[in-house]
Design a protein around this motif. Structure first.
Motif, PDB file in Angstrom:
ATOM      1  N   UNK A 142       0.807  -1.229   0.000  1.00  0.00           N
ATOM      2  CA  UNK A 142       0.000   0.000   0.000  1.00  0.00           C
ATOM      3  C   UNK A 142       0.837   1.274   0.000  1.00  0.00           C
ATOM      4  N   UNK A 143       2.040   1.219   0.576  1.00  0.00           N
ATOM      5  CA  UNK A 143       2.873   2.421   0.630  1.00  0.00           C
ATOM      6  C   UNK A 143       3.246   2.919  -0.760  1.00  0.00           C
ATOM      7  N   UNK A 144       3.505   2.002  -1.700  1.00  0.00           N
ATOM      8  CA  UNK A 144       3.891   2.426  -3.042  1.00  0.00           C
ATOM      9  C   UNK A 144       2.791   3.278  -3.676  1.00  0.00           C
ATOM     10  N   UNK A 145       1.546   2.885  -3.470  1.00  0.00           N
ATOM     11  CA  UNK A 145       0.426   3.679  -3.991  1.00  0.00           C
ATOM     12  C   UNK A 145       0.327   5.008  -3.243  1.00  0.00           C
ATOM     13  N   UNK A 146       0.414   4.945  -1.926  1.00  0.00           N
ATOM     14  CA  UNK A 146       0.298   6.152  -1.106  1.00  0.00           C
ATOM     15  C   UNK A 146       1.412   7.136  -1.428  1.00  0.00           C
ATOM     16  N   UNK A 147       2.622   6.640  -1.598  1.00  0.00           N
ATOM     17  CA  UNK A 147       3.762   7.501  -1.909  1.00  0.00           C
ATOM     18  C   UNK A 147       3.531   8.270  -3.203  1.00  0.00           C
ATOM     19  N   UNK A 148       2.985   7.592  -4.203  1.00  0.00           N
ATOM     20  CA  UNK A 148       2.701   8.259  -5.474  1.00  0.00           C
ATOM     21  C   UNK A 148       1.641   9.330  -5.312  1.00  0.00           C
ATOM     22  N   UNK A 149       0.618   9.038  -4.513  1.00  0.00           N
ATOM     23  CA  UNK A 149      -0.441  10.016  -4.290  1.00  0.00           C
ATOM     24  C   UNK A 149       0.063  11.197  -3.466  1.00  0.00           C
ATOM     25  N   UNK A 150       1.009  10.970  -2.591  1.00  0.00           N
ATOM     26  CA  UNK A 150       1.603  12.058  -1.822  1.00  0.00           C
ATOM     27  C   UNK A 150       2.530  12.909  -2.679  1.00  0.00           C
ATOM     28  N   UNK A 151       3.185  12.284  -3.636  1.00  0.00           N
ATOM     29  CA  UNK A 151       4.145  12.990  -4.471  1.00  0.00           C
ATOM     30  C   UNK A 151       3.495  13.624  -5.689  1.00  0.00           C
ATOM     31  N   UNK A 152       3.370  12.838  -6.752  1.00  0.00           N
ATOM     32  CA  UNK A 152       2.774  13.344  -7.991  1.00  0.00           C
ATOM     33  C   UNK A 152       1.326  13.759  -7.781  1.00  0.00           C
ATOM     34  N   UNK A 153       0.629  13.072  -6.895  1.00  0.00           N
ATOM     35  CA  UNK A 153      -0.780  13.361  -6.669  1.00  0.00           C
ATOM     36  C   UNK A 153      -1.061  14.763  -6.175  1.00  0.00           C
ATOM     37  N   UNK A 154      -0.105  15.356  -5.473  1.00  0.00           N
ATOM     38  CA  UNK A 154      -0.356  16.697  -4.933  1.00  0.00           C
ATOM     39  C   UNK A 154      -0.155  17.789  -5.975  1.00  0.00           C
ATOM     40  N   UNK A 155       0.321  17.429  -7.160  1.00  0.00           N
ATOM     41  CA  UNK A 155       0.460  18.417  -8.240  1.00  0.00           C
ATOM     42  C   UNK A 155      -0.212  17.914  -9.512  1.00  0.00           C
ATOM     43  N   UNK A 156      -1.242  17.084  -9.334  1.00  0.00           N
ATOM     44  CA  UNK A 156      -1.853  16.414 -10.481  1.00  0.00           C
ATOM     45  C   UNK A 156      -2.584  17.386 -11.401  1.00  0.00           C
ATOM     46  N   UNK A 157      -3.069  18.512 -10.882  1.00  0.00           N
ATOM     47  CA  UNK A 157      -3.740  19.492 -11.746  1.00  0.00           C
ATOM     48  C   UNK A 157      -2.763  20.104 -12.740  1.00  0.00           C
TER      49      UNK A 157
END
Length: 269
Positions: free
Chosen positions: A81-96
């Motif tokens: 689950x961390x691999x998914x969470x890490x991506x959402x914390x990283x790239x996900x916070x600038x997805x717009x």
């Protein structure tokens, strides 16, 4: 409540486009390589192997559970689950910013953009969950009801970190400082969320209570209860309470931030 319903409705009306764009984004990640999709899973698999070797073989800190489950399952229960969470914390916070053409040119609903990214990454995550289950059964572990906690964990993780990604991307669009803050906190969250240590072995009650309000700890606990500890999450009511409080707070934050920034965001991206 009307704002929350508007967020949900705007995505439901564009659900086919969201799914199509998510699959396109997923294919784009493997474009231009010979092995293609293999690279989407290569890095997580290598990380798992390295952590397993370092912790169980090198430091000899791993041990099996009382029911015979190997340490590797405990480790994967946190890392997958961390691999998914890490991506959402990283790239996900600038997805717009990643999909700014949808905002500026196509006028796509802003609320649906984080869903595109979250769905694409979820496909990779489901592949890693499948790998976890393969390893689980190869070690002779039983097919039991505890495994039903895995789909529950996946749904809760998807919804929570969609809300986080949406909120963070809105704030990051209007303030680069917020994006830098999230990027800075990503690594500390890995080491402080119980991904590679058992929060229940700390022996410090107040610290364990605080960690129960960490959604990353909760998701990792759900996975580990399913494949390693063979427990039900309701046997740990403090974990449920902590996650519920943070989940509701995240939902409120998302609605408030969206309501205050959605008109401004297209102009600043």
């Amino acid at each position: 409540m009307s704002t929350l319903l508007n967020i949900i409705r705007s995505q439901w009306e564009r659900r086919e486009q969201i799914f199509t764009l998510a699959m396109f984004d997923l294919r784009k990640q493997g474009r231009g390589t010979v092995l293609g999709p293999v690279w989407l899973f290569a890095k997580p698999v290598v990380y798992i192997a390295v952590f397993w070797f370092a912790l169980e073989i090198g430091l000899r800190s791993g041990s099996g559970s009382s029911n015979g489950a190997p340490y590797l399952l405990w480790l994967m229960g946190g890392l997958v689950p961390w691999f998914y969470i890490q991506t959402m914390l990283g790239t996900g916070c600038s997805v717009l910013g990643r999909f700014k053409y949808l905002v500026n040119k196509i006028k796509f609903p802003i609320a649906g953009i984080p869903t595109i990214f979250a769905l694409a990454e979820m496909v990779i995550h489901l592949g890693m969950v499948l790998l976890l289950l393969v390893v689980y059964f190869l070690f002779g572990q039983p097919l039991d009801a505890y495994l039903l906690q895995i789909p529950v964990a996946i749904v809760l993780m998807f919804v929570f970190f969609y809300m986080f990604s949406f909120t963070a991307s809105l704030l990051s669009a209007v303030s680069k400082d917020f994006k830098n803050l999230i990027t800075t906190l990503s690594t500390p969250l890995f080491w402080l969320s119980g991904i590679i240590f058992n929060v229940y072995d700390l022996g410090i009650q107040w610290l364990q209570v605080i960690l129960m309000f960490n959604p990353i700890t909760f998701i990792a606990t759900l996975f580990r209860y399913a494949v390693y500890d063979k427990m039900w999450i309701w046997e740990n009511p403090m974990a449920i309470i902590g996650f519920a409080v943070v989940f509701i707070a995240m939902m409120v934050a998302m609605v408030v931030v969206y309501k205050r920034t959605y008109e401004e965001v297209p102009d600043v991206i």
